[in-house]
Write a protein that holds these residues in place. Structure first.
Motif, PDB file in Angstrom:
ATOM      1  N   GLU A  75       9.142 -12.445 -16.425  1.00  0.00           N
ATOM      2  CA  GLU A  75      10.547 -12.451 -15.290  1.00  0.00           C
ATOM      3  C   GLU A  75      11.189 -13.571 -14.810  1.00  0.00           C
ATOM      4  O   GLU A  75      11.945 -13.518 -14.974  1.00  0.00           O
ATOM      5  CB  GLU A  75      10.417 -11.616 -13.676  1.00  0.00           C
ATOM      6  N   ILE A  76      10.549 -14.061 -14.068  1.00  0.00           N
ATOM      7  CA  ILE A  76      10.649 -15.280 -13.771  1.00  0.00           C
ATOM      8  C   ILE A  76      10.992 -16.567 -14.832  1.00  0.00           C
ATOM      9  O   ILE A  76      12.325 -17.270 -14.402  1.00  0.00           O
ATOM     10  CB  ILE A  76       9.751 -16.004 -12.588  1.00  0.00           C
ATOM     11  N   ASP A  77      10.358 -16.299 -15.427  1.00  0.00           N
ATOM     12  CA  ASP A  77      10.960 -17.849 -16.211  1.00  0.00           C
ATOM     13  C   ASP A  77      12.209 -16.966 -17.574  1.00  0.00           C
ATOM     14  O   ASP A  77      12.733 -17.876 -17.542  1.00  0.00           O
ATOM     15  CB  ASP A  77       9.765 -17.396 -17.658  1.00  0.00           C
ATOM     16  N   HIS A  78      12.427 -15.439 -17.643  1.00  0.00           N
ATOM     17  CA  HIS A  78      13.728 -15.175 -18.214  1.00  0.00           C
ATOM     18  C   HIS A  78      14.362 -14.720 -17.610  1.00  0.00           C
ATOM     19  O   HIS A  78      15.945 -15.619 -18.146  1.00  0.00           O
ATOM     20  CB  HIS A  78      13.342 -13.408 -18.231  1.00  0.00           C
ATOM     21  N   VAL A  79      15.011 -14.939 -15.862  1.00  0.00           N
ATOM     22  CA  VAL A  79      15.392 -14.583 -15.593  1.00  0.00           C
ATOM     23  C   VAL A  79      16.549 -16.664 -15.388  1.00  0.00           C
ATOM     24  O   VAL A  79      17.156 -17.360 -15.472  1.00  0.00           O
ATOM     25  CB  VAL A  79      15.204 -14.386 -13.744  1.00  0.00           C
ATOM     26  N   CYS A  80      15.253 -17.805 -15.479  1.00  0.00           N
ATOM     27  CA  CYS A  80      15.745 -19.132 -15.038  1.00  0.00           C
ATOM     28  C   CYS A  80      16.196 -19.715 -16.267  1.00  0.00           C
ATOM     29  O   CYS A  80      17.202 -20.205 -16.722  1.00  0.00           O
ATOM     30  CB  CYS A  80      14.223 -19.399 -14.298  1.00  0.00           C
ATOM     31  N   LYS A  81      16.343 -19.483 -16.909  1.00  0.00           N
ATOM     32  CA  LYS A  81      16.095 -19.019 -18.755  1.00  0.00           C
ATOM     33  C   LYS A  81      17.545 -18.967 -18.650  1.00  0.00           C
ATOM     34  O   LYS A  81      18.585 -19.519 -19.450  1.00  0.00           O
ATOM     35  CB  LYS A  81      15.286 -18.861 -20.162  1.00  0.00           C
ATOM     36  N   ILE A 131      13.525 -10.662  -7.136  1.00  0.00           N
ATOM     37  CA  ILE A 131      12.987 -12.520  -8.236  1.00  0.00           C
ATOM     38  C   ILE A 131      14.912 -12.277  -7.951  1.00  0.00           C
ATOM     39  O   ILE A 131      15.818 -12.836  -8.604  1.00  0.00           O
ATOM     40  CB  ILE A 131      12.389 -12.279  -9.580  1.00  0.00           C
ATOM     41  N   GLY A 132      15.085 -10.810  -8.566  1.00  0.00           N
ATOM     42  CA  GLY A 132      16.954 -10.822  -8.939  1.00  0.00           C
ATOM     43  C   GLY A 132      17.392 -10.921  -7.585  1.00  0.00           C
ATOM     44  O   GLY A 132      18.403 -11.806  -7.164  1.00  0.00           O
ATOM     45  N   ALA A 133      17.250 -10.892  -6.461  1.00  0.00           N
ATOM     46  CA  ALA A 133      17.895 -11.160  -5.092  1.00  0.00           C
ATOM     47  C   ALA A 133      17.736 -12.589  -4.943  1.00  0.00           C
ATOM     48  O   ALA A 133      18.679 -13.093  -4.542  1.00  0.00           O
ATOM     49  CB  ALA A 133      17.079 -10.565  -3.873  1.00  0.00           C
ATOM     50  N   PRO A 403      12.106  -7.569 -19.090  1.00  0.00           N
ATOM     51  CA  PRO A 403      12.952  -7.904 -18.529  1.00  0.00           C
ATOM     52  C   PRO A 403      14.154  -7.954 -19.505  1.00  0.00           C
ATOM     53  O   PRO A 403      15.689  -7.638 -19.370  1.00  0.00           O
ATOM     54  CB  PRO A 403      12.896  -9.850 -18.413  1.00  0.00           C
ATOM     55  N   LEU A 404      14.434  -7.109 -20.438  1.00  0.00           N
ATOM     56  CA  LEU A 404      15.524  -7.191 -21.428  1.00  0.00           C
ATOM     57  C   LEU A 404      16.224  -5.449 -21.701  1.00  0.00           C
ATOM     58  O   LEU A 404      16.947  -5.326 -21.471  1.00  0.00           O
ATOM     59  CB  LEU A 404      15.016  -7.136 -22.812  1.00  0.00           C
ATOM     60  N   ILE A 405      15.170  -4.943 -20.640  1.00  0.00           N
ATOM     61  CA  ILE A 405      15.804  -3.656 -19.814  1.00  0.00           C
ATOM     62  C   ILE A 405      15.270  -3.317 -18.923  1.00  0.00           C
ATOM     63  O   ILE A 405      14.868  -3.355 -17.755  1.00  0.00           O
ATOM     64  CB  ILE A 405      14.354  -1.898 -21.075  1.00  0.00           C
ATOM     65  N   ALA A 406      16.880  -2.063 -18.477  1.00  0.00           N
ATOM     66  CA  ALA A 406      16.338  -2.369 -17.195  1.00  0.00           C
ATOM     67  C   ALA A 406      15.985  -1.375 -16.987  1.00  0.00           C
ATOM     68  O   ALA A 406      16.124  -0.639 -17.456  1.00  0.00           O
ATOM     69  CB  ALA A 406      18.487  -1.315 -16.894  1.00  0.00           C
ATOM     70  N   PHE A 407      15.463  -1.186 -15.680  1.00  0.00           N
ATOM     71  CA  PHE A 407      13.934  -0.161 -14.589  1.00  0.00           C
ATOM     72  C   PHE A 407      15.096   0.420 -13.629  1.00  0.00           C
ATOM     73  O   PHE A 407      15.395  -0.493 -13.390  1.00  0.00           O
ATOM     74  CB  PHE A 407      13.335  -0.702 -14.726  1.00  0.00           C
TER      75      PHE A 407
END
Length: 465
Positions: A75-81, A131-133, A403-407
């Protein structure tokens, strides 16, 4: 609660909010740096967290890493990207009658966010929303569950050592602490837990007009249609049900099986459980434990409402409940009404798919719905019937790790969603900069109005706004 603790907790959101808006909103680079700091904390303390998770829930190392660590790191890798793209302002210009308008829209952090974690995945479900916050630019106060004390204490030690109080602060405590926090002046509250507690959180937040995101649970139905049986399908269901000793909010709660494959499904369920955990699951290094005494009592009581077809053994001293399959439940019994959240799988036969859906045995707004079938019409009918945000076909659990799918849930399973971009959006709001450049001032828009001007307005309204 001591008065000095109350004063400190009450001042936390105020302190974080003032620091955030006085020092200027964090840049994309600053937010990514904080996410990298979070990732470093996880990697540097992996061994300690693994021990804490085993202490709290008896989690096997493989399960602990795959379901707690791996999803957070990914998740962190995806968000940072993708954070740069998500954060980029969106501008547009429009020619109107009398003026040109320029609209610039940008995501803006709420301010100080309270995150209340859950005990079943005490690391993942506590830090995933953080992470999102952080990605959205917020400051955070995190309250881990008191029912996972080892993980909560470790989170407090390493996070408060790494981050300043103004950036991120972990607070430990019991339900009284959580109640006090939800009554404080946070700008957003994110809660993961039971529906009953979620209602109380929402009630407290409403008194402060604080927006809330609730991630709850539900009786996730799992249906095996007449064409859906296979050994691979049963292994998938058994794995998803008994992962973390059944204490997973998206685990298959109740299994509905077509009558024609009912007996061989029961046989294969037993075979898969034996293959996974052996005939002495209490000695298996790959099987976890129930988190606390009260939950143990609840699950054992529910198990007693059906005929045990596999498992059924339990040991209160070690909070152990064997992977169990039960059948022949009485209509209206609690096991058919309440979320089980434990290693007990009720199996119910059905003869007609339409009748099953209309019987109200399936919770339509569960967190997710599962169906195993090769019948396209059956799958579509199930998808239309369910109101869950996610419907999973021929697999369980995996969708929640992406991380591509909203939960998130709907109705009794909660509201709001996160993971990936959905998390960034959930912890921010859209702030609009609207500017108008007039080249013609229309006097007709000002009072006194006339009937003739109203007629003209009706004809030209699409060019005005």
């Amino acid at each position: 609660m001591p008065e000095d603790d109350r004063a400190f907790l009450e001042a936390l959101p105020v302190k974080q909010r003032e620091d955030l808006f006085s020092s200027g909103l964090p840049s994309k680079e600053a937010r990514i740096k904080r996410l990298h700091q979070l990732k470093s904390v996880l990697l540097e303390n992996e061994g300690a967290f693994m021990e804490a998770l085993h202490s709290d829930l008896g989690k096997p190392a493989f399960e602990a890493f795959s379901s707690e660590f791996a999803v957070l790191l990914n998740e962190i890798d995806h968000v940072c990207k993708h954070l740069g793209k998500w954060s980029r302002p969106v501008s547009s210009h429009h020619l109107k009658m009398g003026y040109v308008e320029r609209v610039k829209r940008k995501r803006h952090p709420y301010g100080s966010v309270l995150i209340i974690g859950s005990w079943n995945y005490p690391l993942q479900l506590t830090l995933m929303p953080a992470i999102g916050a952080i990605a959205a630019g917020n400051r955070c106060v995190i309250k881990p569950s008191e029912h996972a004390p080892a993980t909560a204490q470790l989170l407090k030690e390493v996070m408060n050592h790494t981050f300043s109080t103004e950036q991120l602060h972990v607070v430990t405590g019991d339900a009284q602490t959580a109640h006090f926090l939800t009554s404080s002046s946070f700008d957003l509250i994110f809660f993961t837990g039971s529906g009953q507690t979620g209602k109380r959180v929402a009630e407290q937040a409403a008194k402060q007009l604080t927006p809330v995101i609730l991630e709850l649970g539900g009786k996730n139905p799992c249906v095996i249609g007449e064409t859906g049986f296979s050994k691979a399908a049963i292994r998938e269901i058994v794995w998803g049900k008994f992962l973390n000793a059944g204490q997973t909010c998206i685990a298959p709660d109740t299994l509905f099986v077509h009558q024609s494959i009912y007996e061989k499904t029961l046989t294969e369920l037993s075979a898969s459980i034996l293959a996974f955990y052996g005939d002495r699951p209490q000695e298996s290094r790959d099987y976890g434990r129930i988190c606390h005494d009260a939950h143990f009592e609840k699950v054992v009581k529910l198990m007693g409402q059906g005929k045990v077809r596999h498992g059924g053994t339990h040991d209160r001293n070690h909070l152990f409940i064997a992977p169990s399959v039960v059948t022949d439940m009485e209509p209206g019994s609690s096991i058919l009404q309440e979320e089980i959240f434990g290693p007990v799988l009720p199996v119910i036969p059905f003869s007609d798919f339409d009748t099953l859906l209309s019987s109200r045995m399936i919770q339509r707004d569960a967190l997710t719905g599962y169906i195993f079938s090769k019948n396209r019409d059956e799958i579509l009918l199930f998808q239309e019937h369910m109101q869950s945000p996610t419907i999973s076909v021929n697999q369980v659990i995996h969708h929640a790790a992406s991380p591509l799918i909203a939960f998130g849930g709907k109705g009794r399973s909660g509201y709001g969603a996160y993971h990936g971009k959905a998390g960034f959006l959930a912890f921010s709001y859209e702030k609009t900069d609207f500017r108008a450049y007039h080249y013609l001032h229309l006097q007709q828009k000002y009072p006194p109005y006339s009937d003739q001007n109203l007629k003209v307005l009706k004809k030209i309204r699409k060019w005005l706004f």
